[in-house]
Motif scaffolding. Structure first.
Motif, PDB file in Angstrom:
ATOM      1  N   ASP A  84       0.853  -1.119   0.044  1.00  0.00           N
ATOM      2  CA  ASP A  84      -0.021  -0.018   0.011  1.00  0.00           C
ATOM      3  C   ASP A  84       0.705   1.112   0.029  1.00  0.00           C
ATOM      4  OD1 ASP A  84       0.974  -0.215   2.657  1.00  0.00           O
ATOM      5  OD2 ASP A  84      -1.026   0.425   3.551  1.00  0.00           O
ATOM      6  N   MET A  89      -0.925   2.972  -4.211  1.00  0.00           N
ATOM      7  CA  MET A  89      -2.236   3.803  -4.032  1.00  0.00           C
ATOM      8  C   MET A  89      -2.540   4.891  -5.317  1.00  0.00           C
ATOM      9  SD  MET A  89      -3.142   2.330  -1.541  1.00  0.00           S
ATOM     10  CE  MET A  89      -4.677   3.149  -1.279  1.00  0.00           C
ATOM     11  N   LYS A 102      -6.254  -3.266   2.476  1.00  0.00           N
ATOM     12  CA  LYS A 102      -4.978  -3.545   3.123  1.00  0.00           C
ATOM     13  C   LYS A 102      -5.118  -5.203   3.654  1.00  0.00           C
ATOM     14  CE  LYS A 102      -0.999  -1.961   5.613  1.00  0.00           C
ATOM     15  NZ  LYS A 102      -0.107  -3.054   4.737  1.00  0.00           N
TER      16      LYS A 102
END
Length: 120
Positions: A84, A89, A102
């Motif tokens: 992440d 992102m 996540k």
């Protein structure tokens, strides 16, 4: 209305667990653990939702998104990943992924994500 979902995750225990969660939510769910197998399934165009891991042995979940969009433009995409970082992102936003979850995740996060897809 969501009826059928494809989970693409190389961790079979995660794929099977997510499949069970989705089945209990009333969806038909199928799990594959490689991009190559997923490409064959995406070509069928029978799935309304895709839950994609990013780190797979033969590619990344991002590799499937253009094929999904071409085959099923209204399909919903959820990314489930431990990755992440900023790149991931930004790419999630660029690819217009509906939801990012996540790892590790909870059952309720999966259910909320699926329920959220139905109202979009």
């Amino acid at each position: 209305m969501l009826r059928k979902a494809l989970i693409v995750d190389d961790e079979d225990d995660i794929g099977l667990m997510v499949s069970r969660i989705l089945t209990k939510e009333g969806l038909q769910a199928e799990h594959v653990n490689r991009i190559a197998a997923a490409k064959d399934k995406v070509q069928d165009g029978e799935y309304q939702a895709y839950l994609l891991d990013l780190n797979l042995p033969d590619g990344t979940g991002f590799d499937l998104i253009p094929l999904i969009r071409a085959q099923s433009p209204n399909a919903r995409v959820i990314v489930i990943s431990a990755h992440d970082g900023v790149y991931e992102m930004e790419r999630v936003a660029q690819e217009k992924v509906h939801t990012f979850i996540k790892k590790p995740f909870t059952k309720s996060q999966i259910i909320e994500a699926i329920q959220g897809l139905e109202v979009q």
